[in-house]
Design an enzyme around this catalytic site. Structure first.
Site, PDB file in Angstrom:
ATOM      1  CD  GLN A  74      -2.770  -1.064   2.454  1.00 41.54           C
ATOM      2  OE1 GLN A  74      -2.559  -0.327   3.479  1.00 41.54           O
ATOM      3  NE2 GLN A  74      -3.375  -2.254   2.511  1.00 41.54           N
ATOM      4  CG  HIS A 118      -2.965  -0.688   7.858  1.00 39.00           C
ATOM      5  ND1 HIS A 118      -3.408  -1.292   8.684  1.00 39.00           N
ATOM      6  CD2 HIS A 118      -3.541  -1.011   6.648  1.00 39.00           C
ATOM      7  CE1 HIS A 118      -4.223  -2.114   8.359  1.00 39.00           C
ATOM      8  NE2 HIS A 118      -4.298  -2.003   7.269  1.00 39.00           N
TER       9      HIS A 118
END
Length: 383
Positions: A101, A163
């Site tokens: 991510q 995250h």
């Protein structure tokens, strides 16, 4: 809602948007207002595709000269002008950790950009032992980045590739707020000796202002403004009411809309409306004393990403509404508020993409970026 598609490059999604209830799946007659129109009225819009070749877009911002900058996670910043891609990209973007991510994420102008020229970005910075959420600022000489400086890096550095957060906003006093994800370190979210799972308040140069809530707490990182966050990928400052709103990803269920207030604890992982991905219980607690409850939560998760507030008069009935991108459930979520309380929502452009962010241009039009497909859309209201 009914969607109509024009030929060639225009995605003409003529949508009737009622403001009345949480049920956004009713089919509306496209030739006139819906029968359940409330006092706020309805707005008919056309979603026009400006560009359809984006790759994992994340943030966007307009320069005073009319250029629009759009970030892509791999580390590109594309330049648009007059609703067209110029073919140009900024040079000198810092190296990003483009894994999982991670990558290049948010972009914002300093409130005094016209006089100081500072632009801010968030990105996952490659560091020894992994990567971390970082905030950098720079200036522009044409399309060349100059004066690039990191002003914040979340510590300690971690190996996780997920995250990262991360959004930035400025408030009326020109303090910079940055959201940092917990990077999978659940216990540390409730501890003040690290930057993860927190929202931080900084001066515009990255130094720490006085008045932060934990400045006199031994061992605490002094930049922390709030704690107990999981993966906050939406942050917006409501200038009219001097408020900061946030959205964050829950686990399996439990995405949250939060009103961010100084020193408060938003619960993760002590409280959650979600469960573990394998279906087991994460925590038995949805609420606890001393924990700030979300103003709204979503079960199942819509995968909240990006948050903006409508201040334009071009969209009747939308002024003051929050707009949230939904990745998993693939829509734009329009939230109406009653003061600081959630009132209702409507799901727009369902299944038209994984919406990362919606932003309002200086002339009052709303633009949205999506992945799968990677597109830049302009939401054009009818007369």
């Amino acid at each position: 809602m009914k969607l109509f598609f024009a030929p060639a490059v225009l995605l003409s999604a003529i949508i009737l948007l009622s403001c009345s209830s949480n049920d956004s799946h009713n089919i509306k007659d496209p030739v006139g207002p819906s029968a359940d129109t409330t006092a706020t009225g309805t707005t008919e819009i056309t979603a026009q595709t400006i560009y359809s070749d984006l790759s994992n877009p994340w943030g966007m911002v307009w320069l005073p000269d009319g250029r629009l900058l759009v970030t892509e996670r791999a580390g590109e910043i594309l330049v648009f002008k007059d609703d067209k891609f110029t073919g140009q990209k900024l040079t000198g973007v810092p190296k990003v950790f483009n894994h999982g991510q991670g990558g290049l994420m948010d972009i914002k102008l300093h409130p005094d950009y016209a006089t100081n020229g500072w632009i801010y970005i968030t990105y996952s910075k490659p560091v020894e032992g992994g990567a971390t959420t970082a905030v950098a600022r720079f200036k522009l000489n044409g399309t060349t980045i100059t004066n690039l400086t990191d002003i914040f890096t979340a510590k300690p550095y971690l190996t996780a590739d997920f995250h990262f957060g991360s959004r930035v906003v400025f408030d009326k006093d020109k303090y910079l707020f940055v959201s940092v994800g917990e990077r999978g370190t659940q216990p540390k979210v409730q501890q003040l000796d690290n930057d993860h799972g927190k929202i931080h308040r900084l001066n515009d140069d990255g130094s720490i202002p006085s008045g932060n809530p934990f400045e006199n707490t031994a061992g605490a990182h002094k930049s922390i403004w709030t704690l107990g966050h999981r993966n906050p990928q939406g942050l917006v400052y409501d200038a009219e009411n001097n408020r900061i709103w946030e959205v964050e990803h829950g686990p399996k269920g439990g995405d949250e809309l939060n009103l961010i207030e100084k020193g408060k604890n938003y619960g993760w992982p002590k409280t959650s409306y979600g469960i573990n991905y394998d279906g087991t219980v994460l925590t038995p607690n949805k609420e606890l004393p001393g924990i700030e409850n979300p103003k709204h939560h979503w079960v199942p998760s819509i995968a909240t990403c990006g948050l903006s507030i409508v201040t334009s008069d071009k969209y009747p009935g939308w002024k003051g509404n929050l707009l949230v991108g939904a990745l998993a459930l693939m829509h734009i979520n329009r939230i109406t508020l009653d003061g600081t309380n959630y009132k209702s929502e409507e799901r727009l452009l369902q299944n038209k993409g994984r919406f990362r962010y919606i932003a309002q241009s200086p002339d009052g039009y709303l633009y949205a970026i999506s992945e799968g497909p990677g597109a830049l859309l302009k939401l054009i209201p009818s007369k």
